[in-house]
Scaffold this motif. Structure first.
Motif, PDB file in Angstrom:
ATOM      1  N   ASN A   1       0.760  -1.423   0.154  1.00 54.17           N
ATOM      2  CA  ASN A   1      -0.389  -0.006   0.089  1.00 54.17           C
ATOM      3  C   ASN A   1       0.951   0.822  -0.069  1.00 54.17           C
ATOM      4  OD1 ASN A   1      -2.081   2.176   0.492  1.00 54.17           O
ATOM      5  ND2 ASN A   1      -1.671   2.067   2.337  1.00 54.17           N
TER       6      ASN A   1
ATOM      7  N   CYS B   1       0.961   4.527   2.129  1.00 56.06           N
ATOM      8  CA  CYS B   1       0.758   4.560   3.553  1.00 56.06           C
ATOM      9  C   CYS B   1       2.456   3.734   3.466  1.00 56.06           C
ATOM     10  CB  CYS B   1      -0.034   3.095   4.230  1.00 56.06           C
ATOM     11  SG  CYS B   1      -0.013   3.693   6.592  1.00 56.06           S
TER      12      CYS B   1
ATOM     13  N   ASP C   1       3.025   0.551   3.852  1.00 53.39           N
ATOM     14  CA  ASP C   1       2.405  -0.378   4.048  1.00 53.39           C
ATOM     15  C   ASP C   1       2.944  -2.025   3.156  1.00 53.39           C
ATOM     16  OD1 ASP C   1       0.632   0.393   6.578  1.00 53.39           O
ATOM     17  OD2 ASP C   1      -0.576  -0.014   5.377  1.00 53.39           O
TER      18      ASP C   1
ATOM     19  N   CYS D   1       1.559   0.207   9.234  1.00 49.56           N
ATOM     20  CA  CYS D   1       1.370   0.931  10.261  1.00 49.56           C
ATOM     21  C   CYS D   1       0.533   0.042  11.259  1.00 49.56           C
ATOM     22  CB  CYS D   1       0.152   2.286  10.166  1.00 49.56           C
ATOM     23  SG  CYS D   1      -1.573   1.325   9.115  1.00 49.56           S
TER      24      CYS D   1
ATOM     25  N   CYS E   1      -2.433  -1.724   9.618  1.00 53.87           N
ATOM     26  CA  CYS E   1      -2.147  -2.596   8.830  1.00 53.87           C
ATOM     27  C   CYS E   1      -2.036  -4.281   9.934  1.00 53.87           C
ATOM     28  CB  CYS E   1      -1.134  -1.779   7.954  1.00 53.87           C
ATOM     29  SG  CYS E   1      -0.390  -3.241   7.384  1.00 53.87           S
TER      30      CYS E   1
ATOM     31  N   ARG F   1      -7.776   5.014   5.939  1.00 53.64           N
ATOM     32  CA  ARG F   1      -6.921   3.238   6.658  1.00 53.64           C
ATOM     33  C   ARG F   1      -7.731   2.396   6.299  1.00 53.64           C
ATOM     34  NH1 ARG F   1      -4.481   5.824  10.121  1.00 53.64           N
ATOM     35  NH2 ARG F   1      -2.729   3.787  10.128  1.00 53.64           N
TER      36      ARG F   1
ATOM     37  N   CYS G   1      -5.435   0.345   4.297  1.00 51.33           N
ATOM     38  CA  CYS G   1      -4.868  -0.052   5.009  1.00 51.33           C
ATOM     39  C   CYS G   1      -5.401  -1.566   5.876  1.00 51.33           C
ATOM     40  CB  CYS G   1      -3.768   1.549   6.848  1.00 51.33           C
ATOM     41  SG  CYS G   1      -3.228   1.923   5.675  1.00 51.33           S
TER      42      CYS G   1
HETATM   43 ZN    ZN Z   1      -1.881   2.103   6.720  1.00 53.21          ZN
END
Ligand code: ZN
Length: 144
Positions: A37, A40, A42, A65, A68, A124, A127
């Protein structure tokens, strides 16, 4: 913040700090899939072993994060012991829940319900979804 939201946050932080089923295994019976991702940072890899249509094990590794990484841990606990058909149904239901769409509240999705609040934060949703997307790919791949 409501008590329920507080509880949900505690469950997420617990899975983030003490992830279950973390680490990949060297075993050719496992199917593996990686999803990133970029928005972010991830990066999650899921590995699963399906025996006679039953999800026998789910492993995960990656970084990102708290939403995730914790969701990979929660997903592994939720889907181990389920059939592939049940798992795909749960995954579909989970996507609908985090996107804020209608979903089947009677379907048992275990601790994954803690991500229901994610629908209020569109950035989010990705995530919370990538570990589940990786698992979905593993299951589809494993069926072929
Ligand atoms: Zn994330």
């Amino acid at each position: 913040m409501s008590n329920l939201e507080n509880l949900y946050r505690q469950v997420i932080m617990d899975h983030y700090k003490n992830p279950r089923n973390k680490g990949l295994v060297e075993n050719e019976e496992y199917v593996k899939f990686r999803v990133k991702n970029p928005s972010c940072g991830d990066d999650i890899t899921i590995q699963t072993k399906v025996v006679n249509g039953l999800v026998e094990d789910v492993r995960h590794i990656g970084s990102g994060c708290s939403i995730c990484c914790s969701s990979a841990s929660v997903m592994s606990e939720t889907l181990i012991g389920k059939t592939t058909t049940e798992s795909l149904k749960i995954i579909e239901n989970y996507y609908n829940m985090v996107k804020g769409n209608d979903y089947d509240k009677k379907l048992d999705i275990g601790d994954a319900v803690v991500y229901s609040g994610v629908s209020k934060f569109p950035a989010r949703v990705k995530c919370a979804s990538i570990a589940w997307q990786a698992m979905e790919e593993c299951l589809k791949d494993g069926k072929n």
